[in-house]
Scaffold this motif. Structure first.
Motif, PDB file in Angstrom:
ATOM      1  N   ASN A   2       3.499   2.843 -10.138  1.00 19.20           N
ATOM      2  CA  ASN A   2       3.427   2.200  -8.823  1.00 19.20           C
ATOM      3  C   ASN A   2       2.457   2.943  -7.907  1.00 19.20           C
ATOM      4  OD1 ASN A   2       4.762   4.401  -7.618  1.00 19.20           O
ATOM      5  ND2 ASN A   2       6.761   3.465  -7.845  1.00 19.20           N
ATOM      6  N   PRO A   3       2.012   2.301  -6.817  1.00 22.55           N
ATOM      7  CA  PRO A   3       1.002   2.928  -5.940  1.00 22.55           C
ATOM      8  C   PRO A   3       1.415   4.288  -5.376  1.00 22.55           C
ATOM      9  CG  PRO A   3       1.190   0.602  -5.443  1.00 22.55           C
ATOM     10  CD  PRO A   3       2.299   0.927  -6.411  1.00 22.55           C
ATOM     11  N   ALA A   4       2.671   4.467  -5.004  1.00 21.10           N
ATOM     12  CA  ALA A   4       3.099   5.764  -4.454  1.00 21.10           C
ATOM     13  C   ALA A   4       2.982   6.854  -5.514  1.00 21.10           C
ATOM     14  CB  ALA A   4       4.521   5.673  -3.921  1.00 21.10           C
ATOM     15  N   ALA A  74       7.137   6.320   1.602  1.00 20.23           N
ATOM     16  CA  ALA A  74       6.078   5.488   1.049  1.00 20.23           C
ATOM     17  C   ALA A  74       6.518   4.033   1.102  1.00 20.23           C
ATOM     18  CB  ALA A  74       5.775   5.892  -0.382  1.00 20.23           C
ATOM     19  N   GLU A  76       5.277   0.314  -0.141  1.00 18.84           N
ATOM     20  CA  GLU A  76       4.344  -0.283  -1.084  1.00 18.84           C
ATOM     21  C   GLU A  76       4.289  -1.797  -0.928  1.00 18.84           C
ATOM     22  OE1 GLU A  76       4.961   1.015  -5.140  1.00 18.84           O
ATOM     23  OE2 GLU A  76       5.979   2.794  -4.394  1.00 18.84           O
ATOM     24  N   SER A  77       3.095  -2.326  -1.171  1.00 20.58           N
ATOM     25  CA  SER A  77       2.895  -3.765  -1.218  1.00 20.58           C
ATOM     26  C   SER A  77       1.730  -4.034  -2.163  1.00 20.58           C
ATOM     27  CB  SER A  77       2.590  -4.318   0.181  1.00 20.58           C
ATOM     28  OG  SER A  77       2.331  -5.706   0.106  1.00 20.58           O
ATOM     29  N   ASN A  79      -1.027  -3.471  -4.555  1.00 23.56           N
ATOM     30  CA  ASN A  79      -1.804  -2.275  -4.904  1.00 23.56           C
ATOM     31  C   ASN A  79      -2.020  -1.345  -3.716  1.00 23.56           C
ATOM     32  OD1 ASN A  79      -2.112  -2.827  -7.612  1.00 23.56           O
ATOM     33  ND2 ASN A  79      -3.985  -3.999  -7.328  1.00 23.56           N
ATOM     34  N   THR A  80      -1.220  -1.515  -2.672  1.00 24.71           N
ATOM     35  CA  THR A  80      -1.378  -0.726  -1.451  1.00 24.71           C
ATOM     36  C   THR A  80      -0.125   0.105  -1.194  1.00 24.71           C
ATOM     37  OG1 THR A  80      -2.802  -2.430  -0.496  1.00 24.71           O
ATOM     38  CG2 THR A  80      -1.807  -0.873   1.046  1.00 24.71           C
ATOM     39  N   VAL A  81      -0.343   1.309  -0.712  1.00 23.50           N
ATOM     40  CA  VAL A  81       0.771   2.151  -0.281  1.00 23.50           C
ATOM     41  C   VAL A  81       0.435   2.702   1.106  1.00 23.50           C
ATOM     42  CG1 VAL A  81      -0.090   4.240  -1.438  1.00 23.50           C
ATOM     43  CG2 VAL A  81       2.319   4.063  -0.869  1.00 23.50           C
ATOM     44  N   LYS A 108      -5.422   2.008  -0.927  1.00 26.60           N
ATOM     45  CA  LYS A 108      -5.495   0.824  -1.785  1.00 26.60           C
ATOM     46  C   LYS A 108      -6.099   1.214  -3.122  1.00 26.60           C
ATOM     47  CE  LYS A 108      -5.966  -2.245   2.133  1.00 26.60           C
ATOM     48  NZ  LYS A 108      -6.659  -3.365   2.738  1.00 26.60           N
TER      49      LYS A 108
END
Length: 133
Positions: A2-4, A74, A76-77, A79-81, A108
């Motif tokens: 995940n992004p985080a 963190a 997340e959404s 590909n963004t954190v 991102k």
């Protein structure tokens, strides 16, 4: 991943293997860190070469403090954190001042899992004061 976790991996790699950390950045990365005029490493950096220059100026004038990950948040959404946290005991080399730096980062990742955008929102009053003589 995940992004985080990707961001945490990037920062851990940055701390231990700078060259390898650069491979985790997209070639066309946009890195933004707007700081007071007298802080020597703020600005907008387009592409890896400019980010390298940013890190060079940072290394010459600032000792990075600790990042207590277990105290960060963190969000997340896709590909963004959005990371909310602080740096503990950073040091402005020109003044010798040690300070904590609260921040919010927006990061991102592209489809290859590399960082394509990183916007630092740092406590400009704290860092500005640290670089004042």
């Amino acid at each position: 991943m995940n992004p985080a976790n990707k961001l945490q991996h990037y920062l851990a790699t940055l701390a231990t293997d700078f060259e390898a950390s650069m491979e985790l950045l997209a070639d066309d990365i946009l890195w933004i860190n707007m700081l007071p005029q007298h802080v020597p490493f703020g600005g907008v950096f387009n592409g890896k070469q400019e980010v390298l220059g940013y890190f060079g100026a940072l290394a010459e004038t600032f000792v990075i403090g600790e990042h207590p990950w277990d105290e960060f948040e963190a969000i997340e959404s896709g590909n963004t954190v959005v990371l909310v946290g602080y740096e503990k005991d950073g040091k402005a080399i020109p003044t010798g001042k040690v300070f904590d730096l609260p921040f919010v980062w927006v990061v991102k990742f592209n489809d290859d899992g590399k960082i394509s955008y990183l916007r630092e929102h740092n406590d400009t009053a704290a860092i500005g004061d640290a670089f004042n003589s």
